[in-house]
Design a protein around this motif. Structure first.
Motif, short mmCIF file in Angstrom:
data_model
loop_
_atom_site.label_atom_id
_atom_site.label_comp_id
_atom_site.label_asym_id
_atom_site.label_seq_id
_atom_site.Cartn_x
_atom_site.Cartn_y
_atom_site.Cartn_z
N TRP B 69 0.84 -1.21 0.00
CA TRP B 69 0.00 0.00 0.00
C TRP B 69 0.87 1.26 0.00
N ALA B 70 1.97 1.19 0.77
CA ALA B 70 2.87 2.36 0.85
C ALA B 70 3.49 2.65 -0.52
N ILE B 71 3.97 1.62 -1.19
CA ILE B 71 4.61 1.82 -2.51
C ILE B 71 3.59 2.28 -3.55
N PHE B 76 1.78 6.42 -6.91
CA PHE B 76 0.67 7.10 -7.57
C PHE B 76 0.66 8.58 -7.19
N GLY B 77 0.88 8.85 -5.90
CA GLY B 77 0.87 10.24 -5.42
C GLY B 77 1.97 11.06 -6.05
N LEU B 78 3.19 10.51 -6.07
CA LEU B 78 4.32 11.23 -6.65
C LEU B 78 4.06 11.52 -8.14
N VAL B 144 16.03 3.89 1.49
CA VAL B 144 16.58 4.37 0.21
C VAL B 144 16.02 3.53 -0.95
N TRP B 145 15.95 2.22 -0.75
CA TRP B 145 15.35 1.35 -1.78
C TRP B 145 13.88 1.73 -2.00
N PHE B 146 13.20 2.02 -0.90
CA PHE B 146 11.78 2.40 -1.00
C PHE B 146 11.62 3.65 -1.88
N TYR B 215 3.95 -6.91 -6.91
CA TYR B 215 4.81 -8.04 -6.63
C TYR B 215 6.30 -7.68 -6.65
N LEU B 216 6.79 -7.25 -7.81
CA LEU B 216 8.23 -7.04 -7.97
C LEU B 216 8.82 -6.04 -6.97
N PRO B 217 8.23 -4.84 -6.79
CA PRO B 217 8.84 -3.89 -5.84
C PRO B 217 8.78 -4.39 -4.40
N VAL B 218 7.68 -5.06 -4.04
CA VAL B 218 7.55 -5.54 -2.66
C VAL B 218 8.56 -6.65 -2.38
N GLU B 219 8.70 -7.57 -3.36
CA GLU B 219 9.70 -8.62 -3.22
C GLU B 219 11.11 -8.03 -3.15
N ALA B 220 11.34 -6.99 -3.97
CA ALA B 220 12.65 -6.33 -3.96
C ALA B 220 12.97 -5.77 -2.58
N LEU B 221 11.96 -5.16 -1.96
CA LEU B 221 12.16 -4.56 -0.64
C LEU B 221 12.30 -5.61 0.46
N ARG B 222 11.53 -6.71 0.33
CA ARG B 222 11.55 -7.77 1.36
C ARG B 222 12.96 -8.32 1.53
N SER B 223 13.60 -8.60 0.40
CA SER B 223 14.92 -9.25 0.49
C SER B 223 16.03 -8.45 -0.16
#
Lengths: 324, 264
Positions: B69-71, B76-78, B144-146, B215-223
């Motif tokens: 939700w944050a990403i 979208f906001g940016l 920073v990744w976020f 999927y991709l950004p969340v997975e990127a952030l998870r690990s």
């Protein structure tokens, strides 16, 4: 040097109607092979009735629309190919479209325009101050555009379009909806810019006052074709064969003889107003008749109003070009 | 590089001007912003309740859904806080309002998109960063990744808005179609990417490219996975590229218009 060169410029729009087998395409010609040369520094009025092709021509010359056929060069650029380079050298004011931010004062829009045109801060400040002074923007410089009168807004619009010192100023009905005083003010400013700065002015308008005050040359377009191309100063005197003759008498007059080519517009006890077709009767013959019917106190010979001239030209069929 | 800096300066000038224009009606602006914040918070509260009953959903925890939700919201906001005209593109084309933009010595699309700011997008942006910092408590590297992934998702949303809006060049007024398509994208962008398989998954990487958000950004952030991060960026750049291509291809069909209008 030629500012605008147009050679057989042609633009048509295609509209589709209906469904399936009944779908039909209609081709509407907006600009029909017009050719025109405008030298640098000239102020030209490009006029015509609604739907004549004026705005479409301006849009092609400013790079907004691609023509269907034909050539055009504006300051040496092909507008629809070199839109960005050309945009630095021309200014455009659409009377019915604003480039000012509605909720902000003109000051803010001019600051943004300085960024858009990459003006150096020092150059920007000089030009801004000069425009503020010459266009009298000080009185509403910090007032949001939504609170300005139409006259003030149009002055700000024209000033904004001159910030980057364009070589050509395109004005599409700049005085539309303005009162007489605001019209006069704006016309004077445009005229001043044309004469003092040498800016080429390409003006479309339905207002004959704009044409007479601002332009040196008038081009009439109708049905997408050029109907007339002439100096404004000669338009009235050379185009129409009618003259308006107003006479005042010392004593009452009772009747004026019927003459071929003479129409009585007004008959009063001490005066007469006649419309004379000089192709049918010489004006001196009419005056000699007048001298016979009474003692003349005053005589005035006028050309018909420019509105009448233009209305007459608009009424010509598409195939009949006019020239002086 | 000089051109990029020049464009960034212009973008900053536009953001400032649009911000000032919104501040003329600050009550309306703040209320729109708060309404969007509240709306997003309610959804997160809903997911919070869900995860109290089912702690793991196809491998995802509540923290992953909050990250999603944050990403999505921040991206979208940016996108539309800066490029607000992306949401109006279909209407601008259909009503012939590109004319004013074509009279400036700037590359048309990136300039045109700056012309308006979407007020509610500031609510999304604040929510996205607020909820990530407040609920996920990331370390500096994750943060920073976020930021980087948020920019990538923003590019995806801009590209998608440009793509759908540009349909007006081809079918006339595509405003409704564009809105519907974008809503579908937004809806799918808020559900865990692991929920969908088969044909729907294919759909989420093609016609409704929400997979590049969910999927991709969340997975990127998870690990902190470069593979997923690069996949996310490639997806965004591709959609953006297609959007730009469709816009400029359609521009040749542009027919202008004579609607009376004001800016700002």
């Amino acid at each position: 040097m030629v500012a605008i060169y147009i050679d057989h410029l042609y633009k048509s729009f295609t509209f589709s109607r209906g469904w399936g087998k009944h779908r039909k395409q209609t081709n509407v010609v907006a600009v029909d092979r017009i050719s025109l040369n405008i030298p640098c520094g000239q102020a030209i009025a490009f006029i015509g009735p609604n739907g004549a092709g004026k705005s479409t021509t301006i849009k092609m010359l400013t790079g907004i629309l691609h023509p269907t056929a034909g050539k055009a060069m504006v300051l040496g650029y092909v507008p629809w190919k070199d839109r960005q380079s050309l945009a630095r050298r021309i200014g455009v004011v659409f009377g019915q479209r604003s480039q000012l931010w509605y909720h902000l004062p003109p000051r803010d829009t001019l600051e943004l325009l300085a960024r858009i045109y990459d003006l150096e801060p020092k150059v920007f400040r000089q030009r801004r101050d000069s425009l503020v002074e010459r266009f009298g923007l000080n009185e509403f410089w910090s007032t949001p555009v939504r609170k300005l009168s139409l006259g003030q807004r149009m002055r700000a619009e024209v000033a904004a379009s001159l910030l980057h010192e364009p070589q050509i100023l395109f004005l599409d009905e700049p005085t539309i909806g303005l009162d007489v005083l605001a019209q006069q003010k704006l016309r004077n400013l445009i005229c001043e810019w044309n004469q003092q700065e040498g800016t080429t002015v390409f003006l479309t308008s339905h207002d004959t006052g704009d044409i007479e005050r601002v332009a040196q040359r008038v081009v009439v377009i109708n049905h997408g074709q050029i109907m007339l191309d002439a100096p404004v100063s000669e338009l009235r005197s050379r185009y129409l064969n009618e003259k308006i003759l107003s006479v005042k008498f010392h004593t009452p007059i009772y009747e004026f003889p019927t003459l071929q080519g003479v129409r009585q517009l007004e008959v009063m006890d001490f005066g007469l107003k006649l419309e004379i077709n000089t192709r049918l009767i010489p004006i001196e013959q009419v005056i000699s008749q007048i001298l016979q019917i009474g003692s003349v106190a005053d005589v005035a010979i006028e050309d018909p109003p420019l509105d009448a001239v233009i209305a007459h030209i608009y009424n010509q069929p598409a195939s009949e070009g006019l020239s002086l | 590089m000089k051109a990029l800096l020049n464009y960034l300066n212009l973008a900053i000038a536009y953001v400032r001007l649009n911000w000032n224009a919104h501040m003329e009606y600050r009550g309306a602006f703040v209320s729109q912003l708060l309404a969007m914040l509240l709306n997003n918070l309610m959804w997160v509260a809903f997911w919070g309740l869900f995860f109290t009953r089912f702690p793991v959903l196809r491998g995802w925890t509540v923290q992953d859904v909050v990250t999603l939700w944050a990403i999505a919201a921040a991206g979208f906001g940016l996108a539309h806080a800066i490029y607000g005209n992306a949401l109006q593109l279909a209407k601008l084309i259909a009503q012939g309002q590109l004319d004013v933009w074509m009279l400036y010595p700037r590359v048309l699309l990136p300039h045109l998109l700056l012309g308006q700011m979407n007020a509610t997008s500031w609510g999304d942006l604040l929510f996205g960063y607020g909820v990530y910092l407040g609920f996920v408590h990331p370390d500096m590297v994750h943060f920073v990744w976020f930021i980087g992934l948020t920019i990538s998702v923003a590019a995806l949303f801009v590209g998608f808005s440009v793509l759908t809006g540009s349909l007006s060049f081809y079918i006339g007024n595509a405003s409704a179609l564009s809105d519907q398509w974008r809503m579908a994208m937004l809806t799918f962008s808020t559900y865990p990417g692991t929920l969908f398989d088969g044909a729907i998954k294919l759909l989420l990487y093609s016609f409704i490219p929400a997979g590049f958000v969910t999927y991709l950004p969340v997975e990127a952030l998870r690990s902190l996975s470069w593979v997923h991060a690069i996949g996310s960026v490639i997806g965004s750049v591709t959609i953006l590229g297609i959007g730009i291509g469709v816009f400029y291809h359609g521009l040749r069909r542009y027919e202008s218009g004579n609607l009376i209008n004001m800016r700002g």
